[in-house]
Structures are given as C-alpha cells and as structure tokens.
Design a protein around this motif. Structure first.
Motif, PDB file in Angstrom:
ATOM      1  N   ILE A 493       0.847  -1.202   0.000  1.00  0.00           N
ATOM      2  CA  ILE A 493       0.000   0.000   0.000  1.00  0.00           C
ATOM      3  C   ILE A 493       0.885   1.256   0.000  1.00  0.00           C
ATOM      4  CG2 ILE A 493      -1.669   1.339   1.338  1.00  0.00           C
ATOM      5  CD1 ILE A 493      -2.772  -1.331   2.392  1.00  0.00           C
ATOM      6  N   ALA A 494       1.935   1.234   0.835  1.00  0.00           N
ATOM      7  CA  ALA A 494       2.824   2.393   0.943  1.00  0.00           C
ATOM      8  C   ALA A 494       3.518   2.675  -0.388  1.00  0.00           C
ATOM      9  CB  ALA A 494       3.851   2.166   2.044  1.00  0.00           C
ATOM     10  N   CYS A 495       4.000   1.622  -1.058  1.00  0.00           N
ATOM     11  CA  CYS A 495       4.683   1.803  -2.347  1.00  0.00           C
ATOM     12  C   CYS A 495       3.699   2.293  -3.411  1.00  0.00           C
ATOM     13  CB  CYS A 495       5.347   0.503  -2.787  1.00  0.00           C
ATOM     14  SG  CYS A 495       6.779   0.023  -1.783  1.00  0.00           S
ATOM     15  N   ARG A 496       2.485   1.769  -3.373  1.00  0.00           N
ATOM     16  CA  ARG A 496       1.467   2.209  -4.317  1.00  0.00           C
ATOM     17  C   ARG A 496       1.135   3.690  -4.118  1.00  0.00           C
ATOM     18  NH1 ARG A 496      -2.602  -1.218  -3.084  1.00  0.00           N
ATOM     19  NH2 ARG A 496      -3.804   0.339  -1.891  1.00  0.00           N
ATOM     20  N   ASN A 497       1.252   4.133  -2.876  1.00  0.00           N
ATOM     21  CA  ASN A 497       0.927   5.523  -2.556  1.00  0.00           C
ATOM     22  C   ASN A 497       2.141   6.453  -2.622  1.00  0.00           C
ATOM     23  OD1 ASN A 497      -1.627   4.589  -2.189  1.00  0.00           O
ATOM     24  ND2 ASN A 497      -1.683   4.848   0.033  1.00  0.00           N
ATOM     25  N   GLY A 498       3.272   5.953  -3.142  1.00  0.00           N
ATOM     26  CA  GLY A 498       4.401   6.852  -3.407  1.00  0.00           C
ATOM     27  C   GLY A 498       5.687   6.588  -2.664  1.00  0.00           C
ATOM     28  N   MET A 499       5.737   5.627  -1.747  1.00  0.00           N
ATOM     29  CA  MET A 499       6.983   5.356  -1.035  1.00  0.00           C
ATOM     30  C   MET A 499       7.998   4.694  -1.961  1.00  0.00           C
ATOM     31  SD  MET A 499       7.739   3.136   2.456  1.00  0.00           S
ATOM     32  CE  MET A 499       7.777   1.517   1.654  1.00  0.00           C
ATOM     33  N   ILE A 500       9.220   5.220  -2.010  1.00  0.00           N
ATOM     34  CA  ILE A 500      10.298   4.639  -2.803  1.00  0.00           C
ATOM     35  C   ILE A 500      11.148   3.773  -1.875  1.00  0.00           C
ATOM     36  CG2 ILE A 500      12.353   5.144  -4.164  1.00  0.00           C
ATOM     37  CD1 ILE A 500      11.010   7.776  -4.965  1.00  0.00           C
ATOM     38  N   PRO A 501      11.253   2.464  -2.136  1.00  0.00           N
ATOM     39  CA  PRO A 501      12.000   1.567  -1.235  1.00  0.00           C
ATOM     40  C   PRO A 501      13.482   1.929  -1.145  1.00  0.00           C
ATOM     41  CG  PRO A 501      10.586   0.324  -2.735  1.00  0.00           C
ATOM     42  CD  PRO A 501      10.593   1.729  -3.231  1.00  0.00           C
ATOM     43  N   LEU A 502      14.101   1.489  -0.062  1.00  0.00           N
ATOM     44  CA  LEU A 502      15.518   1.744   0.182  1.00  0.00           C
ATOM     45  C   LEU A 502      16.398   1.351  -1.002  1.00  0.00           C
ATOM     46  CD1 LEU A 502      16.205   0.606   3.868  1.00  0.00           C
ATOM     47  CD2 LEU A 502      16.888   2.783   2.882  1.00  0.00           C
ATOM     48  N   LEU A 503      16.231   0.133  -1.496  1.00  0.00           N
ATOM     49  CA  LEU A 503      17.104  -0.345  -2.560  1.00  0.00           C
ATOM     50  C   LEU A 503      16.907   0.454  -3.843  1.00  0.00           C
ATOM     51  CD1 LEU A 503      17.100  -4.231  -2.094  1.00  0.00           C
ATOM     52  CD2 LEU A 503      18.858  -2.579  -1.479  1.00  0.00           C
ATOM     53  N   GLU A 504      15.700   0.907  -4.086  1.00  0.00           N
ATOM     54  CA  GLU A 504      15.466   1.724  -5.271  1.00  0.00           C
ATOM     55  C   GLU A 504      16.197   3.061  -5.146  1.00  0.00           C
ATOM     56  OE1 GLU A 504      14.424   3.000  -8.899  1.00  0.00           O
ATOM     57  OE2 GLU A 504      14.168   0.963  -8.097  1.00  0.00           O
ATOM     58  N   ASP A 505      16.174   3.642  -3.955  1.00  0.00           N
ATOM     59  CA  ASP A 505      16.920   4.875  -3.725  1.00  0.00           C
ATOM     60  C   ASP A 505      18.413   4.625  -3.910  1.00  0.00           C
ATOM     61  OD1 ASP A 505      17.070   7.653  -3.003  1.00  0.00           O
ATOM     62  OD2 ASP A 505      17.819   7.043  -1.047  1.00  0.00           O
ATOM     63  N   GLY A 506      18.873   3.445  -3.449  1.00  0.00           N
ATOM     64  CA  GLY A 506      20.275   3.088  -3.629  1.00  0.00           C
ATOM     65  C   GLY A 506      20.652   2.933  -5.093  1.00  0.00           C
ATOM     66  N   ARG A 507      19.770   2.299  -5.888  1.00  0.00           N
ATOM     67  CA  ARG A 507      20.048   2.114  -7.320  1.00  0.00           C
ATOM     68  C   ARG A 507      20.153   3.460  -8.025  1.00  0.00           C
ATOM     69  NH1 ARG A 507      15.916  -1.896  -6.598  1.00  0.00           N
ATOM     70  NH2 ARG A 507      16.862  -3.978  -6.382  1.00  0.00           N
ATOM     71  N   ARG A 508      19.339   4.402  -7.607  1.00  0.00           N
ATOM     72  CA  ARG A 508      19.412   5.736  -8.207  1.00  0.00           C
ATOM     73  C   ARG A 508      20.754   6.390  -7.911  1.00  0.00           C
ATOM     74  NH1 ARG A 508      13.327   8.326  -7.228  1.00  0.00           N
ATOM     75  NH2 ARG A 508      12.187   6.683  -8.328  1.00  0.00           N
TER      76      ARG A 508
END
Length: 527
Positions: A493-508
């Motif tokens: 639910i959180a990701c659907r509502n806009g939360m970017i996971p830790l690993l995704e932030d790391g990949r960026r």
C-alpha cells in the motif's frame, strides 16, 4: 647539510610558531619536534612531510614496509637514543630508517666506520621506529612485563612511557587523518591488533607485540579516567582530546575477553558535524516530504535502521532545523553524543533509575514543543511517547528495524494497540549509509602515478551518504494498521501511494555515480 637543517627549522616554525620559543629556550631541534608532536600541535606525518619537502628525501611508504631482521652488531640502547632502525642492504649501501634528519652527518660518519660501508637514511615515523625496536630488539624485556597483574603503580609507569604516549597519540592522529569513526584495540593470542572503522568498514592499522598491550591499554584508560587496575568488568569513559587545533570527544568502552580486554574508542569530531538535512543525501522529493512531516505540531516521527546507520545524525539535523528559539526542545538520550545550543538535553542513567521512560515522564511536565527520545526500547516508553504525541507534542525517536514498515510491527510486538499507533504515528524514515566513490581517484584506489590513493587509502571510497525510504501514514495506511494487515500488504500500500523503497533509492545513487553496485549489494545483504 647545515643550511638545509636551518631551512627545516624555518619551515616548522612557519607551521607552528611555538617551535621558535622552544628552540630559543635551549631545546634541541629533534627534542622540540618531539615536544610539538606529543602536545598534538603537529602530527608525525606533517613533520615527515616538512623534512621530505625541504631535504628532497622520500619518506618510507608504510604500505610496503617489511619488518627488518635483528642486527646483532648494534645495541638497542644506541638505536633508541638515536631514533634509528637498520632496515636493509642496498648493494654497497646500508639503509637506516630515521625519525629526524638533524644528526645525519654525525650518524653517517659513525655508522659508516662501524659497518665498513656507505650509509643512507630514509625518513620514517618515530612511532614506527620505536615499535620495530620494541618488536625486534626488546622482546626479552617485553616478555618480562607482559603480565603486570593488578599493580596499579606499575601500570601507571608503563602508561607514562614516552614511547607509549607517542604511540597512542599518533594512533589517534592517524585515525582522524583517515576519517575513522572508531578505534578497536584487540589483544589476540600472539599479537595486539589495532583496527580503524572507516566509512563503516574495519581496516587493520597496526599489529603490535602482545607484551605492549598492558601499557597501551593503561594509557587509553588513563585518557578516559577509567580504573587502570580493573580488567575483569566492563568500563565506560569519555574525554575531550586536543590533536593539533582539532578537539575530539572520545567515548571509551572496555569489556573483558579471553586475552585481556577489548577496547573501543569512538571518535566524535565536533568540527566535522554540520547537522544539515540537505547534506545527508536525501533526494529533493524525499527531503521535501520529510521537512513537511517535521513541520507538524504533534505526532510521532520515527527514524529506523540498524546500529551505525546514521539515525542520530539525522535526528540532530532535525533538531538543528527546528531549533528557532520559538520552540522548547528537550531530549533524553543514551548517551548525549553532541551538545547543541538551545536544546535541553538529558542523559539516561539506569543505575539511579533514570531510564528513557522515567526521563520522558518528567519531560512532558516541562512544557516542551518537541521531544527527542533517543530510542523506544520498551512498552512503557512507547506508551508515554504516544500519549505525549496525542496531547500536542512532536515526538521524534528511533527504533532498530530493517525497514520503515517494520516500525509498525515492532510497536505492535511491544504490545501497543493498533489504533494508538494509527492515531499517533505520522511517518517513518528508514535509512542506511553507503560509501561514496572517492572524489580523487574515481573509485580506482590509485593515485594516478601508479601508487595507492592516499585520500581513500586505496579503498576507492571516501565518506558516506544515506539511502532512504520515507513512509508517510495516510488514511489508507491507518485503516490497514487498525485492521492489523500483514506488513507485506502495508508495504505494498505504501509503495502504491508513493513510497520509494531503500534499494530503489540506492540504485538511483549508483546510476548517479555516487556509489557502486558492489557497495549497494554489501548494504543490501542486511535489508
């Protein structure tokens, strides 16, 4: 050589004005150099750099250093007095390591006559020379002092030896120079190992003879005002230490282990901490969302992650941003790591009953606007924090969880009712620290001239930045919390509502060239 020595003295005097006063008082140049180093006004590396620059002599590269063999034709007393160490034969030349250049002409004459061949000198740290003399030439004497027992007088004598004082001072200086956060002093079965934690990773700095351990341990304990005769119980201490023009706060922890005591010194550099949210590595979008969260007048905001993930730095940065003198900010911490002007900071002391819960209970009577609780460890602390948040206070704290959603599960495991969590919790910031690619060598670890990059000590990394995920509690998530939905469903639910996971932030950050895929994978193993 004489005029070049005068140039050396002039160069040191320009670096440290106090040097001229020492010479004017009749102190020999080598003794004056040593005095400056022992006072922490100049490091051994800085002295060597001056010698090398003026004299055109290349100092020893300790990375390629190999312990020399004992040379029986020369006494340990002579080597110690002259601060020399026989190093190696080079054709017809016998090379010695020297801590200073002031007596080279006389020493070269004496030693050439003794060895029957030419003599050359190479500059090396005084502490290295002393360690090697101890290791190679003083082993018998050292074995006799290996186990001094609980004789406090003898321990104080060992700790006060000039060689030990210089060694510990240089260890601290090197740790600061390499940007280390912790120094680990660990006696093993056959040697004493000293390691630095740099950017979250331990690196071996020194291996010393085990017989040096009692003196070094006692010196460190004296610095931290600990009981030097007590080795059976854990101890904690702290001190301020001046190294050159830099002041550091040192936290010292000792615990008994099989071979003695493990000693860890945490170095808190007051001059290096900016406590600025914009310097922590948050993306612009996440930073905007987090600043919006901390602007609310009440509720709980949690920062989560394992030990060493930068939670305290983030919270201090929040405190600094909120500290506009219009708010009453009170903290309860264990320990108070940095003192910030304008904050009322309380340190817990369980020995007298001052726990997080007890401190927090009294804080709410102090009319605060913002409360920082170092960590929510139990149900009682959680209940008081939630009550404070529901009665008009902004409460910030930490939890040890792997991700943002895990904070909800952790509070539930403590026995906090779901409807209370849903009502009081407004947001959770989860974070980790990743090493940044070295700005000097671009991650290669090389200096560009074939040698190791000194800025990052050849690791390819220098400094750290954060990777984050921000969970903002909206109405849908509040319903999910009250309905006790599984953490996986709450995360979706959180990701659907806009939360970017830790690993995704790391990949960026990998894509932006801030860190590497290998470093992200190292951190990902704990997520």
């Amino acid at each position: 050589m004489v005029h070049r020595i005068a140039e050396v003295e002039q160069a040191i005097a320009e670096r440290c004005p106090e040097y001229s006063a020492l010479l004017a008082g009749g102190m020999a140049p080598a003794d004056a150099d040593r005095e400056l180093a022992e006072r922490g006004m100049i490091s051994e590396n800085e002295l060597l750099a001056v010698y090398a620059r003026v004299l055109g002599v290349e100092p020893l590269d300790e990375e390629g250093f190999r312990q020399p063999e004992r040379f029986d034709g020369i006494t340990e007393e002579y080597l110690t007095g002259q601060e020399l160490l026989p190093y190696r034969w080079d054709g017809e030349v016998f090379e010695l390591l020297a801590a200073s250049p002031y007596e080279w002409e006389r020493q070269a004459y004496e030693l050439a006559a003794f060895f029957g061949r030419k003599v050359s000198f190479r500059l090396a740290q005084r502490s290295l020379i002393e360690r090697m003399i101890s290791r190679v030439y003083q082993q018998t004497e050292a074995e006799e002092r290996r186990f001094p027992g609980d004789d406090e007088h003898k321990l104080r004598q060992l700790a006060g030896e000039a060689r030990i004082v210089r060694l510990v001072n240089e260890m601290l200086s090197q740790a600061l120079e390499r940007n280390a956060s912790d120094i680990h002093v660990e006696p093993e079965e056959t040697q004493l190992v000293i390691r630095f934690r740099i950017d979250g990773v331990l690196h071996e700095y020194l291996n010393l003879p085990l017989p040096d351990y009692p003196a070094i341990a006692s010196r460190i304990k004296l610095i931290g005002a600990l009981n030097i005769a007590e080795s059976r119980l854990p101890q904690d201490g702290r001190t301020n230490f001046q190294i050159g023009h830099r002041e550091i706060d040192i936290r010292i922890s000792t615990i008994p282990i099989m071979n003695g005591e493990s000693i860890v010194m945490r170095l808190l550099r007051k001059d290096a901490m900016k406590f600025d949210l914009r310097e922590l590595g948050m993306s612009e979008m996440l930073l905007a969302g987090f600043e919006d969260l901390i602007s609310i007048p009440h509720g709980i905001i949690l920062v989560v992650g394992p030990t060493g993930s930068g939670k305290t730095t983030t919270l201090y940065s929040v405190m600094r941003q909120l500290n506009d003198r219009r708010r009453k900010i009170i903290t309860v911490e264990d320990p108070v790591e940095y003192q910030l002007p304008g904050l009322s900071q309380m340190q817990v002391n369980p020995k007298i009953g001052l726990t997080f819960a007890a401190g927090l209970r009294h804080i709410v009577r102090q009319d605060p606007d913002v409360i920082l609780v170092g960590e929510i460890r139990d149900r009682e602390t959680a209940d008081i924090a939630i009550n404070a948040a529901l009665t008009g206070h902004l409460v910030l704290s930490t939890l040890h969880t792997n991700d943002a959603v895990g904070a909800i599960t952790r509070l539930s495991d403590m026995g906090v009712e779901g409807f209370l969590v849903a009502s009081a919790l407004f947001g959770v910031l989860s974070q980790r620290l990743v090493r940044k690619i070295c700005s000097r060598c671009g991650g290669s670890g090389n200096s560009g001239h074939g040698g190791r990059c000194r800025f990052c000590s050849g690791s390819g990394y220098r400094g750290r930045t954060g990777i984050y995920e921000l969970l903002r509690i909206d109405d849908e998530l509040r319903n999910a919390i009250v309905g006790r939905l599984p953490s996986g469903e709450i995360n979706r639910i959180a990701c659907r509502n806009g939360m970017i996971p830790l690993l995704e932030d790391g990949r960026r950050k990998v894509e932006q060239g801030v860190t590497t895929e290998a470093e992200l994978l190292r951190i990902a193993a704990g997520i």
